[in-house]
Design an enzyme around this catalytic site. Structure first.
Site, PDB file in Angstrom:
ATOM      1  N   LYS A  30      35.791  39.100  41.309  1.00 52.54           N
ATOM      2  CA  LYS A  30      36.755  40.086  40.814  1.00 52.54           C
ATOM      3  C   LYS A  30      36.452  40.383  39.353  1.00 52.54           C
ATOM      4  O   LYS A  30      36.734  39.581  38.468  1.00 52.54           O
ATOM      5  CB  LYS A  30      38.199  39.573  40.934  1.00 52.54           C
ATOM      6  CG  LYS A  30      39.180  40.735  40.767  1.00 52.54           C
ATOM      7  CD  LYS A  30      40.525  40.353  40.221  1.00 52.54           C
ATOM      8  CE  LYS A  30      40.561  40.186  38.749  1.00 52.54           C
ATOM      9  NZ  LYS A  30      40.374  41.421  37.946  1.00 52.54           N
ATOM     10  N   GLU A  81      39.658  44.592  35.780  1.00 50.54           N
ATOM     11  CA  GLU A  81      40.120  45.846  36.401  1.00 50.54           C
ATOM     12  C   GLU A  81      39.746  47.074  35.576  1.00 50.54           C
ATOM     13  O   GLU A  81      39.711  48.173  36.094  1.00 50.54           O
ATOM     14  CB  GLU A  81      41.642  45.798  36.629  1.00 50.54           C
ATOM     15  CG  GLU A  81      42.502  45.511  35.410  1.00 50.54           C
ATOM     16  CD  GLU A  81      42.686  44.009  35.137  1.00 50.54           C
ATOM     17  OE1 GLU A  81      41.761  43.230  35.427  1.00 50.54           O
ATOM     18  OE2 GLU A  81      43.765  43.657  34.630  1.00 50.54           O
ATOM     19  N   GLY A 133      37.114  34.426  30.534  1.00 54.26           N
ATOM     20  CA  GLY A 133      38.164  35.290  29.996  1.00 54.26           C
ATOM     21  C   GLY A 133      38.948  34.558  28.930  1.00 54.26           C
ATOM     22  O   GLY A 133      38.449  33.611  28.315  1.00 54.26           O
ATOM     23  N   GLY A 134      40.177  34.990  28.730  1.00 58.38           N
ATOM     24  CA  GLY A 134      40.983  34.467  27.631  1.00 58.38           C
ATOM     25  C   GLY A 134      41.583  33.096  27.930  1.00 58.38           C
ATOM     26  O   GLY A 134      41.715  32.686  29.087  1.00 58.38           O
ATOM     27  N   ILE A 135      41.984  32.428  26.879  1.00 58.68           N
ATOM     28  CA  ILE A 135      42.479  31.044  26.988  1.00 58.68           C
ATOM     29  C   ILE A 135      43.800  30.973  27.770  1.00 58.68           C
ATOM     30  O   ILE A 135      44.024  30.048  28.544  1.00 58.68           O
ATOM     31  CB  ILE A 135      42.607  30.442  25.563  1.00 58.68           C
ATOM     32  CG1 ILE A 135      42.844  28.956  25.601  1.00 58.68           C
ATOM     33  CG2 ILE A 135      43.664  31.129  24.742  1.00 58.68           C
ATOM     34  CD1 ILE A 135      42.688  28.303  24.220  1.00 58.68           C
ATOM     35  N   THR A 181      44.899  33.030  30.173  1.00 59.20           N
ATOM     36  CA  THR A 181      44.613  33.194  31.610  1.00 59.20           C
ATOM     37  C   THR A 181      43.904  31.952  32.144  1.00 59.20           C
ATOM     38  O   THR A 181      44.195  31.487  33.254  1.00 59.20           O
ATOM     39  CB  THR A 181      43.707  34.424  31.852  1.00 59.20           C
ATOM     40  OG1 THR A 181      44.159  35.496  31.044  1.00 59.20           O
ATOM     41  CG2 THR A 181      43.710  34.842  33.294  1.00 59.20           C
ATOM     42  N   GLY A 182      42.994  31.423  31.361  1.00 58.30           N
ATOM     43  CA  GLY A 182      42.243  30.241  31.799  1.00 58.30           C
ATOM     44  C   GLY A 182      43.169  29.079  32.138  1.00 58.30           C
ATOM     45  O   GLY A 182      42.978  28.384  33.139  1.00 58.30           O
ATOM     46  N   GLU A 199      35.100  29.512  31.140  1.00 58.75           N
ATOM     47  CA  GLU A 199      34.419  29.995  29.921  1.00 58.75           C
ATOM     48  C   GLU A 199      35.451  30.798  29.153  1.00 58.75           C
ATOM     49  O   GLU A 199      35.765  31.934  29.526  1.00 58.75           O
ATOM     50  CB  GLU A 199      33.233  30.903  30.294  1.00 58.75           C
ATOM     51  CG  GLU A 199      32.092  30.208  30.995  1.00 58.75           C
ATOM     52  CD  GLU A 199      31.284  29.309  30.072  1.00 58.75           C
ATOM     53  OE1 GLU A 199      31.429  29.409  28.832  1.00 58.75           O
ATOM     54  OE2 GLU A 199      30.525  28.496  30.603  1.00 58.75           O
ATOM     55  N   CYS A 246      32.835  36.758  22.638  1.00 57.32           N
ATOM     56  CA  CYS A 246      33.467  35.428  22.606  1.00 57.32           C
ATOM     57  C   CYS A 246      32.897  34.569  21.496  1.00 57.32           C
ATOM     58  O   CYS A 246      33.603  33.766  20.897  1.00 57.32           O
ATOM     59  CB  CYS A 246      33.276  34.741  23.954  1.00 57.32           C
ATOM     60  SG  CYS A 246      31.543  34.590  24.433  1.00 57.32           S
ATOM     61  N   GLU A 276      41.994  34.153  18.060  1.00 54.78           N
ATOM     62  CA  GLU A 276      40.912  35.069  18.423  1.00 54.78           C
ATOM     63  C   GLU A 276      41.456  36.502  18.473  1.00 54.78           C
ATOM     64  O   GLU A 276      42.136  36.878  19.428  1.00 54.78           O
ATOM     65  CB  GLU A 276      40.361  34.669  19.795  1.00 54.78           C
ATOM     66  CG  GLU A 276      39.131  35.435  20.192  1.00 54.78           C
ATOM     67  CD  GLU A 276      38.708  35.176  21.636  1.00 54.78           C
ATOM     68  OE1 GLU A 276      39.580  35.126  22.526  1.00 54.78           O
ATOM     69  OE2 GLU A 276      37.499  35.056  21.870  1.00 54.78           O
TER      70      GLU A 276
HETATM   71  N1  LIG Z   1      33.135  31.808  26.859  1.00 51.69           N
HETATM   72  C1  LIG Z   1      32.495  32.887  27.239  1.00 51.69           C
HETATM   73  O1  LIG Z   1      31.324  32.847  27.572  1.00 51.69           O
HETATM   74  C2  LIG Z   1      33.200  34.215  27.245  1.00 51.69           C
HETATM   75  C3  LIG Z   1      32.462  35.361  27.531  1.00 51.69           C
HETATM   76  C4  LIG Z   1      33.101  36.599  27.528  1.00 51.69           C
HETATM   77  C5  LIG Z   1      34.459  36.682  27.233  1.00 51.69           C
HETATM   78  N2  LIG Z   1      35.137  35.557  26.953  1.00 51.69           N
HETATM   79  C6  LIG Z   1      36.559  35.641  26.586  1.00 51.69           C
HETATM   80  O2  LIG Z   1      37.222  36.620  27.386  1.00 51.69           O
HETATM   81  C7  LIG Z   1      38.355  37.131  26.688  1.00 51.69           C
HETATM   82  C8  LIG Z   1      38.400  38.641  26.783  1.00 51.69           C
HETATM   83  O3  LIG Z   1      38.432  39.030  28.114  1.00 51.69           O
HETATM   84  P1  LIG Z   1      39.722  39.582  28.860  1.00 51.69           P
HETATM   85  O4  LIG Z   1      40.655  40.205  27.875  1.00 51.69           O
HETATM   86  O5  LIG Z   1      39.244  40.377  30.019  1.00 51.69           O
HETATM   87  O6  LIG Z   1      40.372  38.221  29.369  1.00 51.69           O
HETATM   88  P2  LIG Z   1      41.577  38.037  30.377  1.00 51.69           P
HETATM   89  O7  LIG Z   1      41.826  36.586  30.447  1.00 51.69           O
HETATM   90  O8  LIG Z   1      42.697  38.943  30.059  1.00 51.69           O
HETATM   91  O9  LIG Z   1      40.994  38.571  31.764  1.00 51.69           O
HETATM   92  C9  LIG Z   1      39.810  38.059  32.324  1.00 51.69           C
HETATM   93  C10 LIG Z   1      39.846  38.270  33.823  1.00 51.69           C
HETATM   94  O10 LIG Z   1      40.912  37.505  34.366  1.00 51.69           O
HETATM   95  C11 LIG Z   1      41.691  38.306  35.225  1.00 51.69           C
HETATM   96  N3  LIG Z   1      43.048  37.752  35.234  1.00 51.69           N
HETATM   97  C12 LIG Z   1      44.084  38.040  34.398  1.00 51.69           C
HETATM   98  N4  LIG Z   1      45.176  37.316  34.754  1.00 51.69           N
HETATM   99  C13 LIG Z   1      44.815  36.553  35.808  1.00 51.69           C
HETATM  100  C14 LIG Z   1      45.489  35.569  36.612  1.00 51.69           C
HETATM  101  N5  LIG Z   1      46.774  35.232  36.390  1.00 51.69           N
HETATM  102  N6  LIG Z   1      44.815  34.982  37.610  1.00 51.69           N
HETATM  103  C15 LIG Z   1      43.525  35.296  37.842  1.00 51.69           C
HETATM  104  N7  LIG Z   1      42.828  36.221  37.130  1.00 51.69           N
HETATM  105  C16 LIG Z   1      43.474  36.820  36.113  1.00 51.69           C
HETATM  106  C17 LIG Z   1      41.551  39.696  34.642  1.00 51.69           C
HETATM  107  O11 LIG Z   1      41.898  40.671  35.596  1.00 51.69           O
HETATM  108  C18 LIG Z   1      40.076  39.700  34.276  1.00 51.69           C
HETATM  109  O12 LIG Z   1      39.292  39.966  35.412  1.00 51.69           O
HETATM  110  C19 LIG Z   1      38.190  36.661  25.255  1.00 51.69           C
HETATM  111  O13 LIG Z   1      39.065  35.595  25.017  1.00 51.69           O
HETATM  112  C20 LIG Z   1      36.742  36.179  25.206  1.00 51.69           C
HETATM  113  O14 LIG Z   1      36.485  35.214  24.233  1.00 51.69           O
HETATM  114  C21 LIG Z   1      34.562  34.324  26.965  1.00 51.69           C
HETATM  115  C1  LIG Z   2      28.555  34.976  26.150  1.00 51.35           C
HETATM  116  N1  LIG Z   2      28.286  36.245  25.451  1.00 51.35           N
HETATM  117  C2  LIG Z   2      27.852  35.955  24.091  1.00 51.35           C
HETATM  118  C3  LIG Z   2      27.217  36.936  26.152  1.00 51.35           C
HETATM  119  C4  LIG Z   2      29.405  37.141  25.504  1.00 51.35           C
HETATM  120  C5  LIG Z   2      30.638  36.652  24.976  1.00 51.35           C
HETATM  121  O1  LIG Z   2      31.591  37.401  24.907  1.00 51.35           O
END
Ligand SMILES: NC(=O)c1ccc[n+]([C@@H]2O[C@H](COP(=O)([O-])OP(=O)(O)OC[C@H]3O[C@@H](n4cnc5c(N)ncnc54)[C@H](O)[C@@H]3O)[C@@H](O)[C@H]2O)c1
Ligand SMILES: C[N+](C)(C)CC=O
Length: 490
Positions: A176, A179, A229-231, A233-234, A251, A285, A386
């Protein structure tokens, strides 16, 4: 656009069961570039059922790894063939420059090639057994059905780090994407179909995280959930995954320090401080948003950064003069603006930026000026949280130990950098910095061979490299008694 604007479930291109759709917007001018299904938990359940059946009844998991490697190599070849189309789709969807997107596509093809190459090199081993008349074997098997959830900032790059290792290891999967940025992932599912990935092995659902995504983390037929994704959501996903103790890979975000010593090559440090943050408007990130600068060069460094930042060309990712594109959405722009307001309230000094640009040509896009705050301290929100935008905060230090202590003063531990010409000092700092990646005289470099992931709250597990493949395997010990005899205990 020739792209199929559908979900891909059990080898079929399908609409959302609800019939709902979502417009995909170009963040440069808010034009609608595609309209795709808005899936929900019922679409996710259909995709999970397909992946479950393909894993339990199909032959993907048991076919020779060499054969799976050939298919994954073909996907890499198709990505290279369609590089330009993919790069343009990525830029339409994210606003990043096409030049950056081309670089991403090269990295992505590299990831599929890397895992295709090591597909058949993860064989088991015979280990020395302490028991007489026995053979002790350790083998690696696929985990099973994998849910994979990706963010919007590097849509296909982050997807490739999950798809390629999951496939070569023999798993089936449901992906997934975010969106708001599904286009290159959609295209790659077309390429995986063309490469002959069997029905049900790869499934694509589209839609919002709280329903389509949440189903992947709660459903008991999913064996592993891999999330980028974000902390916030993680943490939700981690909790949901506990209901059937799924394997979990996270991640998450970062607030990454970039330590610059007075003995560093000044021009290099300035250049990399800018590269480390302002690519993709800071929506990275591992962006080096926390500059930690030795006091004796602080003023000169800030002056040089400000001079360079004032020259940045903001614009369309499709204009070859553009250096920085827009932020991803109106919502994200508002979040970045809020962080800048917070920084000002907290007493940081705005050295440059701090507003939207007034260029009339940029008013339809979600642009924000590159921004630098000085007089920052670690207790400030602007230093700890962040913002995920084009913002640098600058802190000062006088001693090496203080620099390391500042660098580690964070809940995050994704990545960091050290700039110095003193190799021993660089290595001392790298050893003490609590991060998954430390760059010395470099910033934001990654490649398929090296593992990627976070310490502390930046994540769990590793992607890329051999560890990135291990995430998608279970390890089994098989002990064979070659001369079995009854114990006659009972
Ligand atoms: N560590 C890494 O390698 C890395 C790489 C890229 C981005 N990121 C992080 O991603 C974040 C930005 O991305 P974002 O705004 O899309 O993050 P986000 O957490 O808002 O969303 C990420 C994904 O999770 C899905 N999602 C949202 N709520 C959910 C739930 N309750 N259950 C399951 N899935 C859900 C979203 O639809 C999306 O597909 C930043 O914090 C960035 O640092 C980390
Ligand atoms: C992991 N990287 C650096 C490719 C993207 C982070 O948002």
């Amino acid at each position: 656009m020739t792209l199929k604007q559908k979900q891909y479930i059990n080898g079929e291109w399908v609409d959302a069961k609800s019939g709902k759709t979502r417009d995909i917007i170009n963040p440069y001018n808010q034009e609608v570039v595609a309209t795709v299904p808005e899936g929900d938990e019922t679409d996710a359940q259909a995709a999970i059922a397909a992946a479950r059946e393909a894993f339990d009844q199909g032959d993907w998991a048991t076919m020779p790894a060499t054969e799976r490697g050939k298919i994954v190599r073909e996907i890499a070849d198709f990505i290279e063939r369609d590089r330009e189309e993919l790069a343009r789709l990525e830029s339409l969807d994210t606003g990043k420059t096409v030049e950056e997107s081309r670089g991403d596509m090269d990295d992505i093809a590299g990831v599929f090639h890397y895992y295709a190459e090591i597909a058949d090199k993860n064989g088991g081993e015979i280990i020395e057994s302490p028991l007489p008349n026995s053979i002790s074997k350790v083998v690696h098997e696929p985990v099973g059905v994998c849910g994979q959830i990706t963010p919007w900032n590097y849509p296909l790059l982050q997807a490739s780090w999950k798809l390629a290792p999951a496939l070569v290891a023999g798993n089936t999967l449901i992906m997934k994407p975010s969106e708001i940025t599904p286009l290159t992932t959609l295209k790659t599912f077309e390429l995986m179909e063309e490469a002959g990935v069997p029905k049900g092995v790869v499934n694509l659902i589209l839609g919002a995280g709280h329903d389509a995504g949440a189903e992947l983390s709660t459903n008991h037929d999913v064996d592993l959930i891999s999330f980028t994704g974000g902390i916030v959501t993680g943490k939700k996903i981690m909790q949901a995954a506990s209901t059937n103790a799924k394997n979990l890979a996270l991640e998450l975000g970062g607030k990454n320090p970039n330590v610059i010593f007075a003995d560093a090559d000044f021009e290099l440090a300035v250049d990399q401080a800018l590269n480390g943050v302002f690519f993709h408007a800071g929506q990275i990130c591992s962006a080096g948003t926390r500059l930690i600068v030795e006091e004796s060069i602080h003023d000169d460094l800030v002056e040089a950064l400000v001079e360079r930042v004032k020259q940045f060309k903001l614009g369309s990712g499709f204009d070859e003069n553009t250096q920085m594109g827009p932020l991803i959405s109106a919502e994200h722009l508002a979040k970045v603006e809020k962080y800048v307001e917070t920084g000002i309230k907290e007493g940081a000094t705005l050295a440059v930026g701090g507003s939207r640009p007034d260029d009339p040509e940029l008013q339809d896009g979600f642009f924000y000026l590159p921004t630098i705050f000085t007089d920052c301290t670690t207790d400030m929100e602007i230093v700890q949280e962040e913002a995920f935008g084009p913002i640098i905060t600058v802190e000062k230090f006088t001693r090496e130990e203080e620099a390391v202590q500042l660098a580690n003063d964070s809940i995050y531990g994704l990545a960091g950098g050290v700039f110095t010409n003193d190799v021993a000092k660089a290595e001392r700092c790298a050893a003490k910095m609590r991060m998954g990646t430390v760059w010395i005289n470099e910033f934001n470099v990654y490649f398929p061979h090296a593992p990627w992931g976070g310490y502390k709250q930046s994540g769990i597990g590793r992607e890329l490299g051999k560890l990135g493949l291990e995430e998608y395997t279970e390890t089994k010990h098989i002990l064979q008694n070659t001369k079995p005899e009854p114990l006659n205990w009972f």
